[in-house]
Motif scaffolding. Structure first.
Motif, mmCIF file in Angstrom:
data_model
loop_
_atom_site.group_PDB
_atom_site.id
_atom_site.type_symbol
_atom_site.label_atom_id
_atom_site.label_comp_id
_atom_site.label_asym_id
_atom_site.label_seq_id
_atom_site.Cartn_x
_atom_site.Cartn_y
_atom_site.Cartn_z
ATOM 1 N N HIS A 161 -33.196 39.768 -9.417
ATOM 2 C CA HIS A 161 -33.928 40.974 -9.835
ATOM 3 C C HIS A 161 -35.210 41.119 -9.020
ATOM 4 O O HIS A 161 -35.769 40.129 -8.543
ATOM 5 N N ASP A 169 -41.148 35.635 -8.968
ATOM 6 C CA ASP A 169 -40.115 35.924 -9.966
ATOM 7 C C ASP A 169 -39.836 37.414 -9.933
ATOM 8 O O ASP A 169 -40.609 38.192 -10.473
ATOM 9 N N ASP A 170 -38.763 37.869 -9.323
ATOM 10 C CA ASP A 170 -37.712 37.041 -8.790
ATOM 11 C C ASP A 170 -37.423 37.426 -7.340
ATOM 12 O O ASP A 170 -36.313 37.295 -6.855
ATOM 13 N N GLU A 183 -34.946 43.440 -15.190
ATOM 14 C CA GLU A 183 -34.580 42.159 -15.797
ATOM 15 C C GLU A 183 -35.664 41.695 -16.750
ATOM 16 O O GLU A 183 -35.384 41.128 -17.803
ATOM 17 N N GLU A 184 -36.907 41.943 -16.371
ATOM 18 C CA GLU A 184 -38.025 41.431 -17.173
ATOM 19 C C GLU A 184 -38.120 42.076 -18.546
ATOM 20 O O GLU A 184 -38.847 41.600 -19.410
ATOM 21 N N ASP A 214 -32.092 33.373 -10.072
ATOM 22 C CA ASP A 214 -33.375 33.678 -10.721
ATOM 23 C C ASP A 214 -34.183 32.392 -10.780
ATOM 24 O O ASP A 214 -33.628 31.295 -10.818
ATOM 25 N N VAL A 215 -35.484 32.551 -10.816
ATOM 26 C CA VAL A 215 -36.364 31.391 -10.788
ATOM 27 C C VAL A 215 -36.218 30.566 -12.067
ATOM 28 O O VAL A 215 -35.831 31.069 -13.118
HETATM 29 MN MN MN Z 1 -36.695 36.171 -13.333
#
Ligand code: MN
Ligand code: MN
Length: 469
Positions: free
Chosen positions: A112, A272-273, A302-303, A345-346
């Motif tokens: 993302h 991120d990210d 995504e967040e 993703d992180v």
């Molecule tokens: Mn993320």
């Protein structure tokens, strides 16, 4: 020491124990050169991509330079074709068509490109005691106390009534002004300091200071607000009502920088990210013609739960994939059931300063490479995709064969909290999915830290995934 001198215990230990190594101890000189070059490119990407829209624009620019073309419905496709499609300026899907039919599935890297930030409210501008401010509504999981008293930039777009749009990016060019959210002085902070961290800075005090100079030769009210609007009108042709149809994002005014005497880290806003997004993108751009078609998905939202028309739950991804499948007369469901997705993703890097929230035997460590997560989620794995043993076995094999440094990780202690990624939304499409990404220190802070080695190994891991047969 040669083999004959090792004791039976040493030999058995080597054969039986899982003993990950620090990635720097296994890096060749050539790899080190490649690592440094990769990280320079990544820092440039970050500085050009402070919002999801800018991340898309920059991804498209890089892809076009490598011969990628827009993919439209009905277009014929050939092995080696490099294609992309932008979803509403805020997400982008790219593909390199492989030699095998899409009926044999595709290899997907999904990340993302939205990051936590302060969004402007629809009616943002106001004046109080002859100072002008913007009201904000934070986006994603921020720790509010981290966003005060730091330099901020303003990026985004306003849609005018005549159908035109105005792009704004103030703060990231030399000579630009910056903005800030002011904080309380310690001399008057006695009561505030007693509050829990999460309550000390209420969201309605995250107001961005934007000016103080009154409109000249005027006796009316709100002279500072008027002067600001006058300025914006002259520069952008906008009026106050245009904020209603705008997406303006307040982001930190930090350049991506080498961090540490040894320059082994990168400090920046938005790892991120975008750190995984860039790895997915760069690895795809570096592909020849793969056996299986390789797909890079850079998603928005995504967040805040992967929602909306530009998030990972959106059918825009399925439409792109089904348009590709139609070109080969393959059913989308057949393609999906044979596909693999690395949800890039992180993850949280073990931080010795906050050791009590990590479980040290199952944490991701700085410099130990790409962090694989069989599952994410909260409490009893709630909301996790939870990849199968077979799938984790497959990824272990692919990464080991490619010489990629990787490690297995959970986010932290089971009771400490949790988090999610786009993995479950890919898995719900009947696509085998595993989480993996770069371990991050200070995740979601305005200035996040990653290790260069882990960035580079995530790129290498993504490339190995795309090239897997
Ligand atoms: Mn993320
Ligand atoms: Mn996040």
């Amino acid at each position: 020491m040669d083999e004959k001198q090792k004791t039976p215990g040493e030999l058995r230990r080597e054969a039986l124990f899982h003993q990950p190594k620090n990635g720097w101890d296994r890096l060749s000189q050539a790899e080190e050169g490649e690592l440094n070059a990769y990280c320079e490119d990544y820092k440039h990407y970050l500085d050009a991509a402070k919002t999801e829209r800018e991340a898309v624009t920059e991804a498209v620019r890089l892809a076009q330079a490598k011969g990628f073309k827009p993919f439209t419905r009905g277009m014929a496709i050939q092995p080696g074709d490099k294609l992309y499609r932008v979803n509403r300026g805020k997400a982008v899907m790219l593909a390199v068509v492989g030699n095998k039919s899409l009926s044999e599935g595709v290899n997907i890297g999904a990340a993302h490109i939205d990051s936590p930030r302060l969004d402007l409210k629809p009616t943002p501008l106001y004046e109080e005691n002859e100072m002008a401010f913007f009201k904000t509504h934070y986006y994603g999981g921020i720790r509010k106390y981290q966003w005060v008293a730091i330099p901020l930039e303003l990026h985004g777009v306003l849609a005018l009534k005549d159908g035109s749009t105005v792009q704004v990016a103030i703060g990231n060019n030399p000579g630009d002004p910056v903005f800030t959210v002011d904080d309380l002085l310690p001399h008057l902070g006695a009561e505030q300091s007693k509050k829990p961290l999460g309550e000390a800075i209420p969201a309605e005090t995250l107001n961005v200071l934007v000016g103080s100079r009154p409109f000249k030769d005027d006796e009316g009210s709100d002279r500072v607000k008027l002067a600001i609007l006058d300025l914006l009108n002259q520069k952008y042709g906008i009026v106050e009502a245009d904020f209603i149809s705008a997406e303006l994002e307040v982001v930190p005014n930090f350049k991506a920088s080498d961090l540490g005497f040894d320059r082994s880290f990168i400090g920046a806003y938005g790892h991120d990210d975008r750190v995984c997004g860039y790895a997915c993108l760069a690895a795809l751009l570096d592909l020849g013609t793969p056996e299986r078609t390789a797909v890079c998905m850079l998603a928005d939202k995504e967040e805040i739960g992967s929602t909306g028309v530009s998030g990972m739950k959106s059918a825009a991804f399925d439409t792109f994939m089904s348009d590709l499948c139609d070109a080969q007369r393959v059913q989308l469901k057949v393609c999906y059931e044979h596909s693999f997705c690395l949800s890039a993703d992180v993850t949280a890097a073990y931080d010795p300063n906050f050791a009590d929230v990590y479980e040290k035997r199952n944490s991701a460590y700085i410099n130990y490479g790409m962090g694989l997560c069989k599952y994410t989620g909260s409490r009893g794995k709630s909301g996790a995709s939870d990849a199968s043993a077979e799938l984790v076995g497959y990824v272990r094999r692919v990464l080991d064969e490619a010489g990629v440094a990787w490690q297995m990780a959970e986010l932290g202690k089971v009771d400490a909290g949790g988090g999610g990624t786009v993995a479950c939304y890919m898995a719900e499409r009947d696509i085998d999915t595993l989480d993996a990404g770069v371990p991050v220190l200070s995740m979601h802070a305005p200035f996040e830290t990653v290790s260069k080695l882990d960035c580079y190994m995530t790129y290498r891991g993504m490339k190995a995934i795309y090239e897997a047969k």
